[in-house]
Design a protein around this motif. Structure first.
Motif, PDB file in Angstrom:
ATOM      1  N   TYR A   1      49.041 -60.643  -7.421  1.00  0.00           N
ATOM      2  CA  TYR A   1      49.901 -59.846  -6.559  1.00  0.00           C
ATOM      3  C   TYR A   1      49.919 -60.416  -5.150  1.00  0.00           C
ATOM      4  CZ  TYR A   1      49.084 -56.530 -10.343  1.00  0.00           C
ATOM      5  OH  TYR A   1      48.993 -55.937 -11.567  1.00  0.00           O
TER       6      TYR A   1
ATOM      7  N   ARG B   1      55.529 -55.388  -2.667  1.00  0.00           N
ATOM      8  CA  ARG B   1      54.459 -55.996  -3.434  1.00  0.00           C
ATOM      9  C   ARG B   1      55.075 -56.859  -4.530  1.00  0.00           C
ATOM     10  NH1 ARG B   1      49.572 -53.591  -7.201  1.00  0.00           N
ATOM     11  NH2 ARG B   1      51.316 -53.164  -8.620  1.00  0.00           N
TER      12      ARG B   1
ATOM     13  N   GLN C   1      50.775 -58.513  -1.662  1.00  0.00           N
ATOM     14  CA  GLN C   1      51.165 -57.330  -0.900  1.00  0.00           C
ATOM     15  C   GLN C   1      51.624 -57.786   0.473  1.00  0.00           C
ATOM     16  OE1 GLN C   1      51.231 -53.942  -1.786  1.00  0.00           O
ATOM     17  NE2 GLN C   1      52.227 -53.713   0.208  1.00  0.00           N
TER      18      GLN C   1
END
Length: 122
Positions: free
Chosen positions: A80, A19, A82
């Protein structure tokens, strides 16, 4: 001063996950579209994904669709990426970028982070 700092890169085995984080300072991410890009050794920089401001719509390159997910936490001023089911061909330096925009994803981004390297290898 607008600044983006990526983190979370590293070495991971094929099939693994990472991540990446993109922390913003000097501005509020709420009003910005966030793009993720990557550049593999000897290759041009490629667009990976984008998340819009406001409604948080997400868009992905075909090469990562179904494996990567981008999100944002405006309270933390951080976005973010992922990355799951990683493949050796995902090896690259990953960059986040921001552009103030009320809707949609821009063709160009004005603010960039320094990049974080991701290596997928056994």
């Amino acid at each position: 001063q607008l600044q983006l700092v990526e983190s979370g890169g590293g070495l991971v085995q094929p099939g693994g996950s990472l991540r990446l984080s993109c922390a913003a300072s000097g501005f509020t991410l709420d009003y910005y579209a966030i793009g993720w890009f990557r550049q593999a050794p000897g290759k041009e920089r490629d667009w990976v994904s984008c998340i819009t401001s406001g409604d948080g719509m997400t868009y992905y390159a075909d090469s990562v669709k179904g494996r990567f997910t981008t999100s944002r936490d405006n309270a933390k001023n951080t976005a973010y990426l992922q990355m799951n089911s990683l493949k050796p061909e995902d090896t690259a330096v990953y960059y986040c970028a921001a552009e103030r925009r009320r809707a949609g994803c821009p063709a160009d981004f004005g603010s960039w982070g320094q990049g974080t390297p991701v290596t997928v290898s056994s």
